[in-house]
Design a protein around this motif. Structure first.
Motif, mmCIF file in Angstrom:
data_model
loop_
_atom_site.group_PDB
_atom_site.id
_atom_site.type_symbol
_atom_site.label_atom_id
_atom_site.label_comp_id
_atom_site.label_asym_id
_atom_site.label_seq_id
_atom_site.Cartn_x
_atom_site.Cartn_y
_atom_site.Cartn_z
ATOM 1 N N TYR A 80 0.824 -1.212 0.000
ATOM 2 C CA TYR A 80 0.000 0.000 0.000
ATOM 3 C C TYR A 80 0.860 1.265 0.000
ATOM 4 O O TYR A 80 0.550 2.239 -0.703
ATOM 5 C CB TYR A 80 -0.937 0.004 1.209
ATOM 6 C CG TYR A 80 -2.187 -0.828 1.021
ATOM 7 C CD1 TYR A 80 -3.327 -0.281 0.436
ATOM 8 C CD2 TYR A 80 -2.234 -2.158 1.408
ATOM 9 C CE1 TYR A 80 -4.479 -1.036 0.263
ATOM 10 C CE2 TYR A 80 -3.373 -2.928 1.236
ATOM 11 C CZ TYR A 80 -4.495 -2.360 0.662
ATOM 12 O OH TYR A 80 -5.631 -3.114 0.478
ATOM 13 N N GLN A 83 2.572 1.805 -3.422
ATOM 14 C CA GLN A 83 1.609 2.247 -4.423
ATOM 15 C C GLN A 83 1.185 3.702 -4.189
ATOM 16 O O GLN A 83 1.213 4.528 -5.096
ATOM 17 C CB GLN A 83 0.371 1.337 -4.386
ATOM 18 C CG GLN A 83 -0.797 1.816 -5.236
ATOM 19 C CD GLN A 83 -0.466 1.852 -6.715
ATOM 20 O OE1 GLN A 83 0.299 1.032 -7.198
ATOM 21 N NE2 GLN A 83 -1.029 2.804 -7.430
ATOM 22 N N ILE A 129 -5.204 2.812 -4.353
ATOM 23 C CA ILE A 129 -5.054 1.786 -3.311
ATOM 24 C C ILE A 129 -6.425 1.241 -2.882
ATOM 25 O O ILE A 129 -6.524 0.082 -2.468
ATOM 26 C CB ILE A 129 -4.264 2.304 -2.089
ATOM 27 C CG1 ILE A 129 -4.983 3.460 -1.398
ATOM 28 C CG2 ILE A 129 -2.858 2.708 -2.504
ATOM 29 C CD1 ILE A 129 -4.321 3.875 -0.079
#
Length: 444
Positions: A80, A83, A129
């Motif tokens: 996460y 990204q 996300i």
């Protein structure tokens, strides 16, 4: 037979990613600390670099965590953060380039656009996300955690498409700004008379144009290797260790590149005297706007036209006409733009005017007196809105013309604040600008 990475190759890839990520962590922390601890660095453009550094720091931390973990939640955390902050970093680069373009196009109230920048630079990564979480595409991805190997197309769509788009658009903007500045310099009627000034202007614009051509290169290389690696994984089940190595080296270095661009810049931009502001054609309009509000802009206009007079061949017809126009416009009592010069100087100019024989230096005394007047009339300039706008403009030029220097800004700050004698060993003699109209400008 499908070729996969060996455990040894995975270990090398993870080590390279950790090393590159560590450089970016240090660079991002330096930029963040510089903004927080030193008030003189807190301009609006520096705030944009602060937000970029925060994104770089988050992305770099994710790369330091690159060893693929068997534990589900640490792997999710890495996926996460990589990204979110990876996309955010590229978008903040795009916003900085847009800011530079608008400053050079003389747009006003750019601070109000900051809310839009935040919405774009944090909002788009948040959407990616959320999509990744809902689609359950995050997890182990070979040498690190990110989008799972069985979702290669999703990885390209949510990371590389927005990131590479931002990089390409930023590159186009910087090239446009370089062309724009080149045209402004070529067509400007406010260049001063000396050859040194003209040479400095040429060198300055060459530096800008060169910088814009190489600025995007390190970022493009970093994202390019990752994109090629991901695209290859999409088209072939085989893995190429060299592509993983290149991605591990260049991809995590985004924060380090930004540190080189914004943290190790040669501070050539801040005029340290009123003369410096007046002489530079790019800063003069800010002072002109301030003086106009103080109802004494004619002083600056007079100084400029006298400076222009020095560019004209002495005793030519054009020169004679200009001297008469300057006198009639600025010197006599009740002239359209009368300047407040000494009575003796005014009488001497009146005699020369009546005889019709202006000499080379007849206006120089008046010009020096006007400079003195402008200094007294500009006491509040550094506290004015125009001065703040000038600093933001100059900061945008520093972004465009960043140049690595041999000593960290941190050492310079320590020299002045802490270890005076020790840090003096690192002190270099200040460079000098070419003399312009008899005034030498220090390069900080």
């Amino acid at each position: 037979m499908v070729i996969v990475l060996t455990q040894s190759q995975i270990n090398i890839t993870q080590l390279l990613a950790c090393l590159s990520g560590s450089l970016s962590v240090l660079g991002a922390i330096f930029l963040i600390a510089s903004f927080l601890f030193f008030k003189e660095l807190r301009t609006h453009s520096s705030k944009l670099i602060l937000y970029l550094s925060i994104a770089d720091l988050g992305e770099a931390i994710s790369w330091i965590l690159s060893p693929a973990s068997e534990s589900k939640y640490p792997c999710y955390f890495e996926s996460y953060t990589e990204q979110f902050f990876g996309v955010a970093s590229c978008l903040w680069q795009l916003c900085i380039s847009a800011y530079v373009m608008q400053v050079n196009m003389e747009r006003k109230q750019l601070e109000k656009q900051e809310i839009i920048y935040h919405a774009v630079c944090w909002g788009i990564p948040l959407i990616t996300i959320i999509y990744g979480g809902v689609a359950d595409i995050f997890g182990p991805s070979g040498a690190w955690c990110w989008v799972k190997n069985d979702h290669p197309l999703d990885g390209i769509l949510i990371l590389y498409v927005p990131a590479l788009t931002a990089i390409i658009v930023s590159g186009v903007i910087y090239v446009y700004v370089a062309v724009l500045l080149g045209r402004k310099a070529k067509t400007s009627n406010e260049l001063t008379s000396s050859n040194g000034s003209e040479e400095y202007t040429k060198m300055y614009n060459m530096k800008i144009q060169l910088q814009t051509r190489i600025y995007i290169l390190p970022f493009a290389l970093g994202w390019l290797f990752g994109f090629v690696n991901r695209l290859h994984n999409l088209l072939s089940p085989n893995r190429i260790a060299a592509l993983f190595y290149l991605q591990a080296i260049f991809f995590p270095l985004q924060g380090f590149w930004n540190f080189l661009m914004y943290g190790l810049t040669e501070r050539i931009i801040t005029p340290q005297s009123l003369e410096a502001v007046i002489i530079r054609s790019d800063t003069r309009p800010f002072l002109s706007d301030y003086l106009e509000k103080q109802f004494c802009k004619e002083n600056l206009d007079f100084w400029v036209v006298v400076e222009h007079l020095k560019r004209i061949t002495f005793d030519s017809e054009e020169w004679k006409q200009k001297t008469i126009i300057i006198y009639e416009q600025y010197v006599p009592q009740n002239a359209p733009n009368e300047v407040n010069i000494n009575g003796t100087t005014k009488d001497a100019l009146a005699v020369v005017y009546s005889e019709g024989r202006f000499g080379l230096g007849d206006f120089e005394t008046a010009q020096k007196e006007v400079m003195t007047l402008m200094k007294s009339n500009s006491v509040g300039f550094e506290q004015s809105e125009q001065y703040g706008s000038m600093l933001d403009f100059l900061k945008s030029q520093e972004i465009m013309t960043g140049k690595v220097r041999g000593r960290l800004l941190l050492l310079e700050l320590l020299h002045y604040r802490t270890f005076g004698l020790i840090m003096k060993l690192f002190q270099r003699e200040p460079k000098k600008e070419p003399e312009i109209a008899g005034i030498s400008l220090e390069v900080l």
